[in-house]
Design a protein around this motif. Structure first.
Motif, mmCIF file in Angstrom:
data_model
loop_
_atom_site.group_PDB
_atom_site.id
_atom_site.type_symbol
_atom_site.label_atom_id
_atom_site.label_comp_id
_atom_site.label_asym_id
_atom_site.label_seq_id
_atom_site.Cartn_x
_atom_site.Cartn_y
_atom_site.Cartn_z
ATOM 1 N N THR A 124 0.845 -1.194 0.000
ATOM 2 C CA THR A 124 0.000 0.000 0.000
ATOM 3 C C THR A 124 0.881 1.245 0.000
ATOM 4 N N PRO A 125 0.651 2.180 -0.920
ATOM 5 C CA PRO A 125 1.524 3.355 -0.967
ATOM 6 C C PRO A 125 1.437 4.184 0.314
ATOM 7 N N LEU A 126 2.590 4.721 0.727
ATOM 8 C CA LEU A 126 2.690 5.591 1.897
ATOM 9 C C LEU A 126 2.201 4.909 3.172
ATOM 10 N N SER A 127 2.328 3.596 3.230
ATOM 11 C CA SER A 127 1.902 2.897 4.444
ATOM 12 C C SER A 127 2.910 3.148 5.560
ATOM 13 N N PHE A 132 -2.578 11.203 4.309
ATOM 14 C CA PHE A 132 -2.278 10.912 2.894
ATOM 15 C C PHE A 132 -3.346 10.052 2.217
ATOM 16 N N GLU A 133 -4.575 10.067 2.749
ATOM 17 C CA GLU A 133 -5.587 9.189 2.151
ATOM 18 C C GLU A 133 -5.880 9.562 0.709
ATOM 19 N N ARG A 136 -3.051 8.358 -1.426
ATOM 20 C CA ARG A 136 -3.095 6.893 -1.580
ATOM 21 C C ARG A 136 -4.113 6.497 -2.643
ATOM 22 N N VAL A 137 -5.267 7.131 -2.612
ATOM 23 C CA VAL A 137 -6.303 6.826 -3.602
ATOM 24 C C VAL A 137 -5.814 7.172 -5.005
ATOM 25 N N ARG A 138 -5.161 8.323 -5.144
ATOM 26 C CA ARG A 138 -4.653 8.740 -6.462
ATOM 27 C C ARG A 138 -3.629 7.743 -6.988
#
Length: 565
Positions: A124-127, A132-133, A136-138
């Motif tokens: 998961t990005p930026l986990s 940063f939600e 993360r979606v982008r």
């Protein structure tokens, strides 16, 4: 020299120097690093960093905490920290960031780049950091689009199995996403699985209705319509190759062979004909001439590959029919080749084949294609191939070729021309070389040409250019012989008799009769000797002259001379 630091945000926020992961501290400190990494070099003031980290719910000492985070990160990233102080704020100056590389590869858009881009993801990005939600979606949407674009590229390249597998994983992860279903339908349809492709539509239609009360979107409905109507534009993009080299302007003769081969290649099934013969006998020239003559019978294209020089013939053939990025493994390439050639009328010329194992994976799928193979020796292990041995041109054909090369001088001194033809044994490369040499000397009569042409004695300081042209194919043929074969080829040429008896050869080579027979038969297989009756062999005159020019073992030559005495 210190290695630069690499940063990752397409997964846990991490930093690496070489193979060593750097300690970045607690989550909020990592979050500060992530904020700077995502700015693309833009400077942020302490106040902007505070807003980014706490979004209006910052603690009382937030600014001091930000400065502390930056100080600790600089220490962790020493000695060459990319965090710079700019105009009272902080910026990451040209960091080596996996997200930047991902975006560059994504922009390239080809299958290889997309595959490399997706390989950069590791969770998961930026986990591991708060907030940063939206980012993360982008990023997740970019990943999903990359998977879809790669599947589309694989489908266009004919890699339907790989595309279907990747799409199945994506559908399991995102069951309501419509584009993966559309691509899966196309991949299945192009694999000949029309019913399964339509089942995909039925399944997503029910799922969308049950989960969202919606009907599939226009792209999915259009794909269903086109599949139901067998829309021809759904088929893979077809490349029609025309790879045959140009015809030889002076081509002469071979009319009987051309008629027989043309008839054989236009029969049902996948006809495979194979031409064998001495190096330079004209196998490739005949195959090319034949290909041009029957090209109209193969409207889907003509392919040509030189098996002696091509590093990867199967990949070369796949690219010839439009597969821009062939699969990595040989078995996948062979399967894709058969799939993409089934039902197509292609003519395939496989030139200078070395063995049967080289040929088998190159045979196209059933349904209209034909294959021409050329090889110096018959390849055993190809039971479906119809073999034809090429020999020299007939005297009339040789005369026609010389007339085209030299002109009317051939008719002015016909007896000398015919003697020249006899000495060439109808070998096309010999006729070509001799004809070119005489054509370059317009003042020579054919009688003078007959006197001047010929290989000089061994040890002569000058070798005429036509000799190099004639003997170059023979040199390459000789290079493929074993030492025993090469020695026998040279030594037996000194037996000055029209034919060589097996017993003579055995005595000259000092070998038992069975071993001598096997050795001479191997030279027949290589077309360097000709069978002339039971236990009897002969050289063609140009080959004998070439063989005598080779350095041989002195005792063998002496033995041969004693046999003649």
């Amino acid at each position: 020299m210190t290695e630069s630091v690499r940063f990752e945000v397409l997964g846990p926020v991490r930093a690496w120097r070489g193979d060593v992961e750097l300690e970045l501290g607690p989550p909020q400190q990592r979050a500060a690093l992530a904020v700077l990494l995502l700015q693309g070099g833009t400077s942020l003031s302490p106040a902007q960093l505070v807003e980014a980290l706490w979004a209006g719910a910052e603690p009382r000492a937030a600014t001091g905490m930000v400065r502390s985070y930056i100080s600790r990160l600089r220490h962790a990233l020493e000695p060459d920290t990319p965090i710079k102080s700019i105009s009272g704020g902080y910026a990451m100056v040209t960091p080596a960031l996996d997200l930047t590389e991902f975006q560059h590869l994504l922009a390239a858009g080809d299958a290889r780049s997309l595959r490399a881009a997706l390989a950069l993801w590791h969770g998961t990005p930026l986990s591991g950091v708060n907030g940063f939600e939206a980012e993360r979606v982008r990023l997740e949407q970019l990943r999903l689009k990359a998977i879809e674009d790669l599947a589309a590229a694989d489908i266009e390249a004919g890699r339907h199995v790989e595309a279907t597998a990747a799409l199945s994983d994506l559908i399991a992860e995102q069951p309501l996403r419509e584009r993966p279903r559309e691509l899966q339908m196309l991949a299945l349809y192009r694999s000949g699985r029309q019913a399964e492709a339509l089942d995909v539509f039925t399944h997503i239609q029910r799922l969308l209705e049950d989960e969202l009360g919606l009907y599939p979107g226009p792209e999915l409905r259009e794909m269903q319509r086109r599949i139901l109507s067998s829309d021809p534009t759904l088929a893979a993009t077809i490349t029609r190759p025309t790879q045959l080299p140009p015809e030889l302007p002076e081509f002469a003769g071979r009319s009987e062979e051309l008629a027989d081969l043309s008839d054989a290649l236009t029969r049902p099934g996948v006809p495979v004909i194979a031409l064998e013969g001495l190096a330079g006998i004209g196998k490739t020239t005949l195959a090319i001439q034949l290909g041009h003559q029957i090209a109209r019978s193969f409207p889907d294209g003509q392919l040509f590959t030189d098996l002696a020089t091509s590093p990867d013939p199967l990949a070369e053939l796949l690219r010839g029919i439009g597969v821009t990025d062939p699969p990595p493994s040989p078995s996948e390439r062979a399967a894709l080749w058969r799939t993409r050639t089934t039902g197509r009328r292609l003519l395939l010329v496989l030139d200078d084949a070395q063995d049967a194992d080289q040929i088998r994976p190159l045979l196209p799928g059933a349904g209209g294609s034909a294959v021409v193979i050329t090889a110096r020796q018959r390849l055993y292990g190809l039971p479906y191939a119809h073999w034809q041995k090429l020999v020299g041109l007939t005297p009339p054909e040789s005369l026609t070729l010389l007339e085209r090369l030299i002109g009317p001088r051939t008719a002015l001194d016909l007896s000398a021309t015919q003697e020249l033809i006899r000495r060439t044994a109808g070998l096309p490369q010999v006729l070509q070389a001799v004809g070119a040499r005489v054509a370059s000397r317009p003042d020579w009569t054919m009688t003078q040409a007959l006197q001047r042409l010929g290989r000089p004695a061994p040890g002569s300081p000058i070798t005429p250019p036509e000799c190099w042209a004639i003997e170059k194919p023979y040199e390459s043929a000789l290079a493929q012989l074993s030492p025993a074969q090469s020695h026998a080829f040279s030594a037996l040429s000194h037996l000055n008799t029209p034919t060589i008896q097996l017993s003579q050869a055995a005595a000259a080579l000092n070998l038992p009769l069975p071993d001598t027979a096997a050795l001479l038969e191997s030279l027949v297989d290589a077309h360097l000797l000709e069978p002339a009756g039971p236990d009897t062999y002969s050289y063609q005159e140009p080959l004998q002259a070439f063989a005598r020019s080779r350095p041989g073992q002195k005792n063998w030559i002496d033995t041969a001379e004693r046999q003649n005495a």
